[in-house]
Design an enzyme around this catalytic site. Structure first.
Site, mmCIF file in Angstrom:
data_model
loop_
_atom_site.group_PDB
_atom_site.id
_atom_site.type_symbol
_atom_site.label_atom_id
_atom_site.label_comp_id
_atom_site.label_asym_id
_atom_site.label_seq_id
_atom_site.Cartn_x
_atom_site.Cartn_y
_atom_site.Cartn_z
ATOM 1 C CG HIS A 139 -2.091 -0.965 0.997
ATOM 2 N ND1 HIS A 139 -2.168 -2.173 1.621
ATOM 3 C CD2 HIS A 139 -3.200 -0.885 0.196
ATOM 4 C CE1 HIS A 139 -3.277 -2.798 1.234
ATOM 5 N NE2 HIS A 139 -3.919 -2.040 0.374
ATOM 6 C CG HIS A 153 -2.222 0.035 -4.262
ATOM 7 N ND1 HIS A 153 -2.821 -0.937 -5.048
ATOM 8 C CD2 HIS A 153 -3.216 0.510 -3.451
ATOM 9 C CE1 HIS A 153 -4.104 -1.043 -4.716
ATOM 10 N NE2 HIS A 153 -4.371 -0.172 -3.751
ATOM 11 C CG HIS A 159 -7.663 3.934 -3.434
ATOM 12 N ND1 HIS A 159 -6.598 4.048 -4.293
ATOM 13 C CD2 HIS A 159 -7.616 2.665 -2.947
ATOM 14 C CE1 HIS A 159 -5.957 2.900 -4.343
ATOM 15 N NE2 HIS A 159 -6.546 2.031 -3.530
ATOM 16 C CG ASP A 160 -5.483 2.026 -0.314
ATOM 17 O OD1 ASP A 160 -6.430 1.946 0.490
ATOM 18 O OD2 ASP A 160 -5.241 1.155 -1.167
ATOM 19 C CG ASP A 174 -8.574 -0.867 -4.159
ATOM 20 O OD1 ASP A 174 -7.335 -0.710 -4.234
ATOM 21 O OD2 ASP A 174 -9.217 -0.759 -3.092
HETATM 22 P P1 CMP Z 1 -6.896 -2.219 -0.476
HETATM 23 O O1 CMP Z 1 -6.003 -1.861 -1.617
HETATM 24 O O2 CMP Z 1 -7.057 -1.283 0.624
HETATM 25 O O3 CMP Z 1 -8.323 -2.633 -1.040
HETATM 26 C C1 CMP Z 1 -8.437 -3.822 -1.804
HETATM 27 C C2 CMP Z 1 -7.937 -4.941 -0.946
HETATM 28 O O4 CMP Z 1 -7.973 -6.222 -1.532
HETATM 29 C C3 CMP Z 1 -6.454 -4.739 -0.644
HETATM 30 O O5 CMP Z 1 -6.353 -3.607 0.173
HETATM 31 C C4 CMP Z 1 -6.102 -6.070 -0.067
HETATM 32 O O6 CMP Z 1 -6.450 -6.142 1.287
HETATM 33 C C5 CMP Z 1 -7.008 -7.010 -0.868
HETATM 34 N N1 CMP Z 1 -6.239 -7.675 -1.937
HETATM 35 C C6 CMP Z 1 -5.756 -7.140 -3.067
HETATM 36 N N2 CMP Z 1 -5.102 -8.064 -3.784
HETATM 37 C C7 CMP Z 1 -5.177 -9.207 -3.092
HETATM 38 C C8 CMP Z 1 -4.682 -10.523 -3.320
HETATM 39 N N3 CMP Z 1 -4.001 -10.823 -4.424
HETATM 40 N N4 CMP Z 1 -4.905 -11.435 -2.372
HETATM 41 C C9 CMP Z 1 -5.604 -11.121 -1.261
HETATM 42 N N5 CMP Z 1 -6.105 -9.905 -0.984
HETATM 43 C C10 CMP Z 1 -5.901 -8.958 -1.898
HETATM 44 ZN ZN ZN Z 2 -6.131 0.068 -2.612
HETATM 45 MG MG MG Z 3 -7.989 0.613 0.752
#
Ligand code: CMP
Ligand code: ZN
Ligand code: MG
Length: 489
Positions: free
Chosen positions: A190, A194, A230-231, A338
């Site tokens: 994050h 990203h 967004h993050d 996302d």
């Molecule tokens: P975030 O980017 O905050 O929001 C989307 C979420 O999906 C991300 O955080 C992770 O927690 C989850 N995520 C994204 N990619 C994967 C993956 N390949 N495997 C498991 N969880 C994922």
């Molecule tokens: Zn994200």
């Molecule tokens: Mg997020």
């Protein structure tokens, strides 16, 4: 008489007693409200359970199922541990553009006041419209500032700098500060890469499907900014970790969408600084609309709303004449972008997955140090990586991309037909048709480059899972053939 909520929920008040002879007490009313509220909550959770059971074949290991349930619904994470507007098209010109604009983006500011881009950045940005854009290459070319250049390029390409009179230096300041916020906790996943990746994927959706033509300038502006922030200031730990560890942020946001609330609040706080206020020339009404849209979109990136969000959109699309709210549509697009890395080229997806697991394992280390139970996928010694990725692709990413594509085709179909009529009278080429032959030719279809990537990536993970299972079986065999001597304490 003992009044008890029939649901075994945390809201139950088993000690409440009500005597028929007594006057109604305020707590009696409160308890009645509680019973009604419980029905609503349990109905909603039951809906989510249905959703999950639909996607639960026997093949999914229990760890993966538990992770899916606790992360993508509101069921287990805590319990376990105790505009109806019709599509409006702003002009016929817009409708025409829907099909033929593809790489025609307009209204750039060409003034010399614009930020200077290094040559390497310009080179990488030539591929900005591609589905599997290499954001890692942009990171290198920009000496670690992908958000600054990509954010600037996008806002300029869509004409936002010009339309909303964003002073170029203010935009540069804003993007640099956002970039810094993403780097604050040195997260493996994050981070600023990203943010840039999600913003670029949103750009693909806006521009390559024609979605931009259904949206107003303000909606496009809000969507791009929402993607970029967004993050913002992500801590590298999950909402569950914030709640379980009782962090300051969890306290502030009462355990609800803890990180998402922070990303939005901190980004708007930054925009209050005059030096970073990219919204300074918006009217009061524009500002309010922009703010509402960004809040809606970023809050909808909270993964615990995932199944509900998909279910709502599916039921909307099943109506004879669906009318899709702009904010719901852009929220679903942002949510899909996302979680889109498993739908990109393998080399990119693999790199993202390894970074995310690094981040999850660091959280697991913190959980161990704090004496907390491991969150799913966070125990570095007991995580089934390939299986979890197969589960994530099959049950989360594929259905999301499917619903998103259906939604875009539903939204853009009418726009496409009016464009087709206008262009055919003008003698233009037919537009943006794919999968011809498999569907009636008048049904509008968007391009779906993610389908092939998802299938390739799943295949690779399945091979990896088989190899991992073999290695584990071999290790178990060796351990049972050669038991460790028991040492006396
Ligand atoms: P975030 O980017 O905050 O929001 C989307 C979420 O999906 C991300 O955080 C992770 O927690 C989850 N995520 C994204 N990619 C994967 C993956 N390949 N495997 C498991 N969880 C994922
Ligand atoms: Zn994200
Ligand atoms: Mg997020």
């Amino acid at each position: 008489m003992l009044l008890k909520c029939s649901k075994r929920c945390t809201l139950t008040r088993p000690n409440l007693q009500w005597r028929a002879s007594s006057q109604p007490q305020p707590w009696c009313l409160a308890f009645l409200f509680h019973l009604i509220w419980c029905r609503v909550i349990h109905r909603r959770l039951a809906d989510e359970d249905d959703e999950l059971s639909e996607v639960q074949p026997d093949a999914v290991p229990p760890e993966v199922r538990e992770w899916l349930a606790s992360t993508f619904t509101r069921q287990l994470a805590t319990a376990k541990r105790k505009s109806d507007e019709k599509p409006k098209f702003r002009s016929v010109a817009h409708a025409i553009r829907a099909g033929i604009f593809v790489d025609r983006i307009y209204r750039r500011v060409t003034s010399t006041a614009l930020m200077q881009f290094p040559q390497d950045v310009v080179r990488v940005l030539k591929t900005l419209d591609e589905w599997s854009f290499d954001v890692f290459a942009l990171h290198e070319a920009s000496a670690g500032a992908p958000v600054k250049y990509l954010g600037y390029e996008l806002l300029n390409r869509y004409g936002m700098i010009h339309k909303f009179k964003v002073p170029p230096t203010i935009l540069e300041n804003f993007l640099s500060r956002i970039e810094e916020g993403y780097c604050k906790f040195h997260n493996p996943y994050h981070n600023n890469l990203h943010a840039a990746d999600v913003a670029q994927t949103v750009h693909y959706m806006l521009c390559q499907t024609g979605l931009m033509n259904w949206l107003s300038d303000l909606e496009i502006f809000a969507t791009l900014v929402a993607a970029v922030v967004h993050d913002y200031e992500h801590t590298g730990t999950t909402n569950n970790f914030h709640v379980m560890s009782g962090s300051e942020t969890a306290l502030l946001y009462n355990d609800r969408a803890v990180l998402e609330n922070h990303h939005i609040s901190a980004a708007f706080r930054l925009m209050r600084d005059e030096e970073c206020n990219i919204l300074q020339n918006l009217s009061r009404d524009e500002f309010r609309e922009f703010r509402t849209l960004v809040i809606d979109m970023v809050l909808a990136t909270d993964m615990s709303f995932h199944f509900q969000q998909l279910k709502n959109m599916r039921s909307l699309l099943s109506l004879a004449e669906p009318t899709i709210d702009k904010s719901k549509a852009t929220s679903l697009v942002l949510h899909c972008c996302d979680i889109s890395h498993p739908a990109k080229r393998w080399d990119l997806h693999h790199r993202w997955t390894m970074s995310l697991l690094d981040e999850f394992f660091l959280q697991g280390d913190k959980e161990r140090d704090l004496g907390l139970p491991f969150s799913p996928l966070c125990d570095r010694n007991n995580t089934l990586v390939a299986e979890s990725q197969i589960g994530f692709i099959e049950f989360i990413v594929e259905p999301s991309m499917g619903v998103c594509a259906d939604m875009l085709e539903c939204i853009l179909g009418p726009l496409h037909s009016s464009a087709k009529n206008s262009t055919s009278t003008a003698g233009s080429e037919p537009i943006n048709e794919e999968n011809a032959g498999s569907e009636p030719s008048n049904k509008f279809k968007i391009r779906k480059p993610w389908i092939a990537c998802l299938s390739d990536n799943k295949k690779i993970w399945k091979e990896q899972a088989a190899k991992d299972a073999e290695a584990r079986a071999k290790q178990d065999e060796e351990e049972s053939a050669d038991p460790q001597p028991v040492t006396e304490e």
